[in-house]
Design a protein around this motif. Structure first.
Motif, PDB file in Angstrom:
ATOM      1  N   SER A  99       0.855  -1.187   0.000  1.00 29.96           N
ATOM      2  CA  SER A  99       0.000   0.000   0.000  1.00 29.96           C
ATOM      3  C   SER A  99       0.890   1.235   0.000  1.00 29.96           C
ATOM      4  CB  SER A  99      -0.929   0.010   1.215  1.00 29.96           C
ATOM      5  OG  SER A  99      -0.179   0.041   2.417  1.00 29.96           O
ATOM      6  N   GLY A 100       0.277   2.388  -0.266  1.00 32.84           N
ATOM      7  CA  GLY A 100       1.007   3.646  -0.197  1.00 32.84           C
ATOM      8  C   GLY A 100       1.410   4.246  -1.527  1.00 32.84           C
ATOM      9  N   GLY A 101       1.147   3.537  -2.611  1.00 36.65           N
ATOM     10  CA  GLY A 101       1.471   4.086  -3.915  1.00 36.65           C
ATOM     11  C   GLY A 101       0.539   5.232  -4.281  1.00 36.65           C
ATOM     12  N   GLY A 102       0.868   5.916  -5.375  1.00 36.20           N
ATOM     13  CA  GLY A 102       0.033   7.015  -5.815  1.00 36.20           C
ATOM     14  C   GLY A 102       0.742   7.895  -6.811  1.00 36.20           C
ATOM     15  N   LEU A 103       0.160   9.063  -7.040  1.00 34.79           N
ATOM     16  CA  LEU A 103       0.710  10.051  -7.973  1.00 34.79           C
ATOM     17  C   LEU A 103       1.384  11.160  -7.174  1.00 34.79           C
ATOM     18  CD1 LEU A 103       0.956  11.315 -10.814  1.00 34.79           C
ATOM     19  CD2 LEU A 103      -1.312  12.325 -10.430  1.00 34.79           C
ATOM     20  N   VAL A 104       2.602  11.494  -7.541  1.00 33.60           N
ATOM     21  CA  VAL A 104       3.354  12.533  -6.843  1.00 33.60           C
ATOM     22  C   VAL A 104       4.179  13.311  -7.861  1.00 33.60           C
ATOM     23  CG1 VAL A 104       5.301  10.998  -6.360  1.00 33.60           C
ATOM     24  CG2 VAL A 104       4.886  12.965  -4.876  1.00 33.60           C
ATOM     25  N   MET A 115      10.504   6.774   0.066  1.00 29.68           N
ATOM     26  CA  MET A 115      11.044   7.246  -1.202  1.00 29.68           C
ATOM     27  C   MET A 115      11.021   8.763  -1.215  1.00 29.68           C
ATOM     28  SD  MET A 115       9.272   4.505  -3.811  1.00 29.68           S
ATOM     29  CE  MET A 115       7.630   5.192  -3.597  1.00 29.68           C
ATOM     30  N   ASN A 116      12.190   9.360  -1.270  1.00 30.97           N
ATOM     31  CA  ASN A 116      12.329  10.812  -1.303  1.00 30.97           C
ATOM     32  C   ASN A 116      12.952  11.252  -2.629  1.00 30.97           C
ATOM     33  OD1 ASN A 116      11.396  10.893   1.391  1.00 30.97           O
ATOM     34  ND2 ASN A 116      13.484  10.723   2.182  1.00 30.97           N
ATOM     35  N   SER A 117      12.821  12.538  -2.913  1.00 28.04           N
ATOM     36  CA  SER A 117      13.402  13.107  -4.138  1.00 28.04           C
ATOM     37  C   SER A 117      13.032  12.274  -5.361  1.00 28.04           C
ATOM     38  CB  SER A 117      14.932  13.197  -4.012  1.00 28.04           C
ATOM     39  OG  SER A 117      15.290  13.984  -2.887  1.00 28.04           O
ATOM     40  N   LEU A 118      11.772  11.963  -5.467  1.00 28.34           N
ATOM     41  CA  LEU A 118      11.315  11.086  -6.551  1.00 28.34           C
ATOM     42  C   LEU A 118      11.512  11.726  -7.913  1.00 28.34           C
ATOM     43  CD1 LEU A 118       8.201   9.638  -4.772  1.00 28.34           C
ATOM     44  CD2 LEU A 118      10.006   8.268  -5.813  1.00 28.34           C
ATOM     45  N   LYS A 119      11.803  10.874  -8.879  1.00 37.24           N
ATOM     46  CA  LYS A 119      12.045  11.299 -10.256  1.00 37.24           C
ATOM     47  C   LYS A 119      11.040  10.604 -11.175  1.00 37.24           C
ATOM     48  CE  LYS A 119      17.028  11.352  -9.302  1.00 37.24           C
ATOM     49  NZ  LYS A 119      18.349  10.810  -9.710  1.00 37.24           N
ATOM     50  N   PRO A 120      10.765  11.173 -12.333  1.00 34.36           N
ATOM     51  CA  PRO A 120       9.836  10.515 -13.267  1.00 34.36           C
ATOM     52  C   PRO A 120      10.272   9.089 -13.609  1.00 34.36           C
ATOM     53  CG  PRO A 120      10.181  12.781 -13.944  1.00 34.36           C
ATOM     54  CD  PRO A 120      11.140  12.522 -12.800  1.00 34.36           C
ATOM     55  N   TRP A 164       5.663 -12.994  -3.432  1.00 32.58           N
ATOM     56  CA  TRP A 164       5.517 -11.647  -3.981  1.00 32.58           C
ATOM     57  C   TRP A 164       4.133 -11.094  -3.702  1.00 32.58           C
ATOM     58  CZ3 TRP A 164       9.724  -9.516  -6.508  1.00 32.58           C
ATOM     59  CH2 TRP A 164      10.783 -10.406  -6.771  1.00 32.58           C
ATOM     60  N   GLY A 165       4.078  -9.780  -3.516  1.00 33.03           N
ATOM     61  CA  GLY A 165       2.795  -9.115  -3.391  1.00 33.03           C
ATOM     62  C   GLY A 165       2.215  -8.803  -4.752  1.00 33.03           C
ATOM     63  N   GLN A 166       1.071  -8.139  -4.748  1.00 33.60           N
ATOM     64  CA  GLN A 166       0.375  -7.864  -5.995  1.00 33.60           C
ATOM     65  C   GLN A 166       0.843  -6.565  -6.651  1.00 33.60           C
ATOM     66  OE1 GLN A 166      -0.786  -7.001  -3.088  1.00 33.60           O
ATOM     67  NE2 GLN A 166      -1.452  -4.898  -3.412  1.00 33.60           N
ATOM     68  N   GLY A 167       1.571  -5.757  -5.914  1.00 40.31           N
ATOM     69  CA  GLY A 167       2.140  -4.527  -6.454  1.00 40.31           C
ATOM     70  C   GLY A 167       1.308  -3.292  -6.162  1.00 40.31           C
ATOM     71  N   THR A 168       1.971  -2.157  -6.129  1.00 38.25           N
ATOM     72  CA  THR A 168       1.306  -0.874  -5.962  1.00 38.25           C
ATOM     73  C   THR A 168       1.935   0.114  -6.942  1.00 38.25           C
ATOM     74  OG1 THR A 168       0.630   0.821  -4.350  1.00 38.25           O
ATOM     75  CG2 THR A 168       2.841  -0.098  -4.080  1.00 38.25           C
ATOM     76  N   GLN A 169       1.077   0.887  -7.602  1.00 36.54           N
ATOM     77  CA  GLN A 169       1.544   1.795  -8.656  1.00 36.54           C
ATOM     78  C   GLN A 169       2.095   3.081  -8.054  1.00 36.54           C
ATOM     79  OE1 GLN A 169       1.501   1.460 -12.211  1.00 36.54           O
ATOM     80  NE2 GLN A 169       2.743   3.331 -12.078  1.00 36.54           N
ATOM     81  N   VAL A 170       3.269   3.462  -8.519  1.00 34.35           N
ATOM     82  CA  VAL A 170       3.857   4.761  -8.184  1.00 34.35           C
ATOM     83  C   VAL A 170       4.065   5.520  -9.487  1.00 34.35           C
ATOM     84  CG1 VAL A 170       5.900   5.941  -7.306  1.00 34.35           C
ATOM     85  CG2 VAL A 170       4.985   3.951  -6.087  1.00 34.35           C
ATOM     86  N   THR A 171       3.494   6.709  -9.552  1.00 32.35           N
ATOM     87  CA  THR A 171       3.625   7.540 -10.743  1.00 32.35           C
ATOM     88  C   THR A 171       4.190   8.891 -10.331  1.00 32.35           C
ATOM     89  OG1 THR A 171       1.724   6.450 -11.775  1.00 32.35           O
ATOM     90  CG2 THR A 171       2.439   8.548 -12.715  1.00 32.35           C
ATOM     91  N   VAL A 172       5.284   9.268 -10.962  1.00 31.52           N
ATOM     92  CA  VAL A 172       5.942  10.537 -10.656  1.00 31.52           C
ATOM     93  C   VAL A 172       5.839  11.434 -11.882  1.00 31.52           C
ATOM     94  CG1 VAL A 172       8.048  11.650  -9.868  1.00 31.52           C
ATOM     95  CG2 VAL A 172       7.547   9.302  -9.159  1.00 31.52           C
ATOM     96  N   SER A 173       5.174  12.549 -11.700  1.00 29.65           N
ATOM     97  CA  SER A 173       4.984  13.481 -12.818  1.00 29.65           C
ATOM     98  C   SER A 173       6.101  14.523 -12.836  1.00 29.65           C
ATOM     99  CB  SER A 173       3.631  14.170 -12.699  1.00 29.65           C
ATOM    100  OG  SER A 173       3.573  14.954 -11.516  1.00 29.65           O
ATOM    101  N   SER A 174       6.438  14.965 -14.034  1.00 27.15           N
ATOM    102  CA  SER A 174       7.529  15.947 -14.179  1.00 27.15           C
ATOM    103  C   SER A 174       7.012  17.365 -14.114  1.00 27.15           C
ATOM    104  CB  SER A 174       8.248  15.724 -15.495  1.00 27.15           C
ATOM    105  OG  SER A 174       7.340  15.787 -16.573  1.00 27.15           O
TER     106      SER A 174
END
Length: 121
Positions: free
Chosen positions: A7-12, A83-88, A111-121
């Motif tokens: 858990s904890g993924g998202g758009l940043v 996760m800090n200083s995230l990059k695209p 393995w888990g099912q995965g969580t999406q992390v999306t980093v916008s520029s």
């Protein structure tokens, strides 16, 4: 049976931070190494970070060193990835995995099912 739930993924935005969590159930959590992997669109799965069963030893991919921190709380059967200083280029599905043994050199077999992390520029 071992279950891993991320858990904890998202758009940043680039430069931002996220904290991923992985809750484990099943066999004794505290005796196994844990790891985080990721898979970007059109690419293979790659290693991100690992932590030994005691938490004393960690390892990171060169691409995330100094920006990501793996930790665990054996009382909560949970492993984290700060996760800090995230990059695209960090955009990917992030997977939690359990090692076969306590060392970070262990292979990973659950393995888990995965969580999406999306980093916008």
């Amino acid at each position: 049976q071992v279950q891993l739930v991320e858990s904890g993924g998202g758009l940043v935005q680039a430069g931002g931070s996220l904290r991923l969590s992985c809750a484990a159930s099943g066999r004794i959590f505290s005796t196994y190494a844990m790891g985080w992997f990721r898979q970007a669109p059109g690419k293979g799965r790659e290693f991100v970070a690992a932590i030994s069963w005691t938490g004393a030893t960690t390892d990171y991919a060169d691409s995330v060193k100094g920006r990501f921190t793996i930790s665990r709380d054996n009382t909560k059967n949970t492993v984290y990835l700060q996760m800090n200083s995230l990059k695209p280029e960090d955009t990917a599905v992030y997977y939690c995995a359990r090692g076969k043994y306590g060392s970070i050199s262990s292979e990973f077999d659950y393995w888990g099912q995965g969580t999406q992390v999306t980093v916008s520029s």
